[in-house]
Design a protein around this motif. Structure first.
Motif, short mmCIF file in Angstrom:
data_model
loop_
_atom_site.label_atom_id
_atom_site.label_comp_id
_atom_site.label_asym_id
_atom_site.label_seq_id
_atom_site.Cartn_x
_atom_site.Cartn_y
_atom_site.Cartn_z
N VAL A 9 -78.62 56.12 95.51
CA VAL A 9 -78.08 55.74 96.82
C VAL A 9 -77.24 54.49 96.60
N VAL A 10 -75.96 54.58 96.94
CA VAL A 10 -75.00 53.50 96.66
C VAL A 10 -74.68 52.76 97.95
N PRO A 11 -74.82 51.44 97.97
CA PRO A 11 -74.47 50.68 99.17
C PRO A 11 -72.98 50.86 99.51
N TRP A 12 -72.68 50.78 100.81
CA TRP A 12 -71.29 50.94 101.23
C TRP A 12 -70.38 49.87 100.63
N SER A 13 -70.93 48.69 100.40
CA SER A 13 -70.11 47.61 99.85
C SER A 13 -69.64 47.91 98.43
N ASP A 14 -70.30 48.85 97.75
CA ASP A 14 -69.96 49.20 96.37
C ASP A 14 -69.32 50.57 96.22
N LEU A 15 -69.50 51.43 97.23
CA LEU A 15 -69.25 52.86 97.02
C LEU A 15 -67.81 53.17 96.65
N LEU A 16 -66.84 52.66 97.41
CA LEU A 16 -65.46 53.03 97.13
C LEU A 16 -65.02 52.54 95.77
N ASN A 17 -65.37 51.31 95.42
CA ASN A 17 -65.00 50.81 94.09
C ASN A 17 -65.66 51.63 92.99
N ARG A 18 -66.91 52.02 93.20
CA ARG A 18 -67.59 52.86 92.20
C ARG A 18 -66.87 54.18 92.03
N ILE A 19 -66.46 54.78 93.14
CA ILE A 19 -65.76 56.06 93.07
C ILE A 19 -64.43 55.91 92.35
N LEU A 20 -63.69 54.86 92.70
CA LEU A 20 -62.38 54.67 92.06
C LEU A 20 -62.52 54.43 90.56
N THR A 21 -63.54 53.70 90.17
CA THR A 21 -63.79 53.50 88.75
C THR A 21 -64.10 54.82 88.07
N ALA A 22 -64.87 55.66 88.75
CA ALA A 22 -65.21 56.97 88.18
C ALA A 22 -63.99 57.86 88.03
N THR A 23 -63.05 57.76 88.98
CA THR A 23 -61.86 58.62 88.89
C THR A 23 -61.00 58.26 87.69
N THR A 24 -61.05 57.02 87.25
CA THR A 24 -60.23 56.61 86.11
C THR A 24 -60.98 56.69 84.79
N SER A 25 -62.29 56.47 84.82
CA SER A 25 -63.08 56.45 83.58
C SER A 25 -63.61 57.82 83.20
N GLY A 26 -63.76 58.69 84.18
CA GLY A 26 -64.38 59.99 83.93
C GLY A 26 -65.89 59.93 83.88
#
Length: 438
Positions: free
Chosen positions: A77-94
């Motif tokens: 469960v990812v806090p909203w304060s982190d979620l978008l940045n976590r997703i964006l990092t995942a889109t670039t790192s795989g």
């Protein structure tokens, strides 16, 4: 997007993500595979009053899925304060999950990265068909004319929550239907020693949700028909100023709320410190904080005059959570089965009941459990007077830039600095300069 949304990401970060060759999930291929058929990783957004509550809601359902399919789901469960940045990092790192929750307002931006599985007719067919979902929810799943980037999971709408006892003590017999009535009621409430209306002035996403509605009510749009940012037109400026003026001029929002960003206004309402709250599907959150449903009423968000509807009578954004699959997941079949499970009629009833949200699946939404008086306000709002935030590739930057501008305006009020039409326009002009050039 959901109720506890404080996520913010810089335009530079998002631009890099959009420019990158995006590849979510765990597979080394761009098309996904079934190399790991027995496990899935799932990033859930923080929907409840705490991460612990979300785990308590979700884990029994994930165990049920494992029993049915043999696939173990690893939950985070990812806090909203982190979620978008976590997703964006995942889109670039795989290096991301197989399945994830996204705020529905991010759909077009994340779609533009190319990282998410498109939900074409074939993929929708695997989960029972696109026509199972209500139109308002499908309207926030990606850019118009493209296959959706995600599937609706929870639908929400803003409403006005009001404390019945505080209203009665102030001699107020019904909730306000217009902003002028709300301000007048607020004065009566303050005369009795209570705070009138709560806000999350430092919460970027809450700011954009409310100012989007106020701009709509003034006939304004943040983007031109061809997708260019237009934050400084007179109607948008007027809408933003009216929202901030609830603190600056009308003084029905306490100046201390300029620093709120993590549900403090919800807690104030639950504790009986304030009379009114503008929030998305708040009942479960309030219950978890000890407020009995009999203590408050739910009414449509006010409009300028008349009654809620379309156009200038819009009184909510189409709020909600979508479920997405990273395109290069290493368990494509399992991820699809999981989406089918989570959007099944039975699970939709369980999950949306737990989060006091509205099922975006038609059959579940029609269940008697979602026909309560409070739910009828939310359902009617979604059906008749809610509008989707702009489904453009730059939507995430828009949320950050404008939401931060409003945060700065609230900070000005708290610091005793005047908020004028000119200062509002200047902040919005600065926000517009942060948008990618077209």
């Amino acid at each position: 997007m959901r109720s506890i949304r404080a996520a913010a990401v810089g335009a530079v970060t998002m631009s890099l993500a959009l420019a990158a060759t995006a590849c979510g999930g765990g597979s080394s291929t761009n098309g996904g595979s079934n190399d790991s058929p027995k496990t899935l990783t799932y990033w859930a957004s923080n929907q409840g009053a705490s991460i612990a509550i979300d785990k308590k809601v979700l884990q029994p359902e994930l165990d049920k899925f494992q029993k049915q399919t043999g696939i173990k789901v690893k939950l985070e469960v990812v806090p909203w304060s982190d979620l978008l940045n976590r997703i964006l990092t995942a889109t670039t790192s795989g290096q991301g999950p197989d399945v994830l929750n996204i705020g529905n307002t991010w759909s077009a931006s994340l779609q533009a990265t190319g990282a998410l599985l498109p939900w074409d007719a074939t993929n929708f067919g695997k989960i029972g068909g696109k026509d199972r979902f209500v139109d308002s929810a499908l309207g926030s799943t990606g850019a118009e004319g493209k296959d959706p980037a995600a599937v609706p999971l929870y639908s929400m709408a803003y409403a006005l929550y009001y404390n019945k006892e505080i209203f009665a003590d102030a001699g107020i017999s019904k909730p306000p239907a217009t902003w002028a009535e709300l301000v007048a009621d607020g004065k009566k409430i303050q005369a009795k020693g209570k705070s009138a209306l709560g806000a999350e002035g430092a919460n970027v996403s809450e700011n954009i949700h409310h100012t989007f509605v106020f701009a709509k009510q003034h006939g304004g749009e943040f983007f031109t028909p061809d997708g260019k940012a237009d934050f400084t037109n007179d109607a948008v400026v007027a809408g933003v100023k009216q929202y901030v003026d609830l603190m600056a001029k009308d003084k029905v929002i306490p100046t201390g709320d300029a620093e709120y960003a993590q549900n403090q206004s919800v807690s104030d309402f639950a504790k009986g410190k304030q009379a009114m709250l503008l929030w998305q599907s708040a009942s479960a959150n309030l219950k978890s904080q000890g407020m009995d449903e009999s203590k408050y009423g739910i009414a449509p968000v006010p409009v300028q005059s008349g009654t809620p509807g379309t156009g200038a009578q819009v009184n909510s954004m189409v709020a909600g959570i979508n479920l997405a699959v990273f395109k290069n997941t290493d368990n494509l079949d399992g991820a699809t089965k999981f989406v089918k499970f989570m959007t099944s009629d039975a699970e939709q009833k369980i999950l949306n009941t737990a989060y006091s949200s509205i099922p975006p699946v038609k059959a579940a939404q029609e269940d008697a459990a979602f026909n309560t008086a409070s739910n009828s306000v939310l359902k009617n709002t979604l059906a008749t007077s809610a509008a989707a935030l702009p489904q453009v590739a730059d939507e995430s930057q828009f949320e950050t830039a404008v939401g931060t501008a409003v945060k700065d305006l609230f900070a000005d009020v708290a610091a005793g600095r005047a908020v004028t039409t000119a200062s509002v326009k200047a902040k919005l002009e600065k926000a517009q300069q942060q948008m990618p050039a077209k």
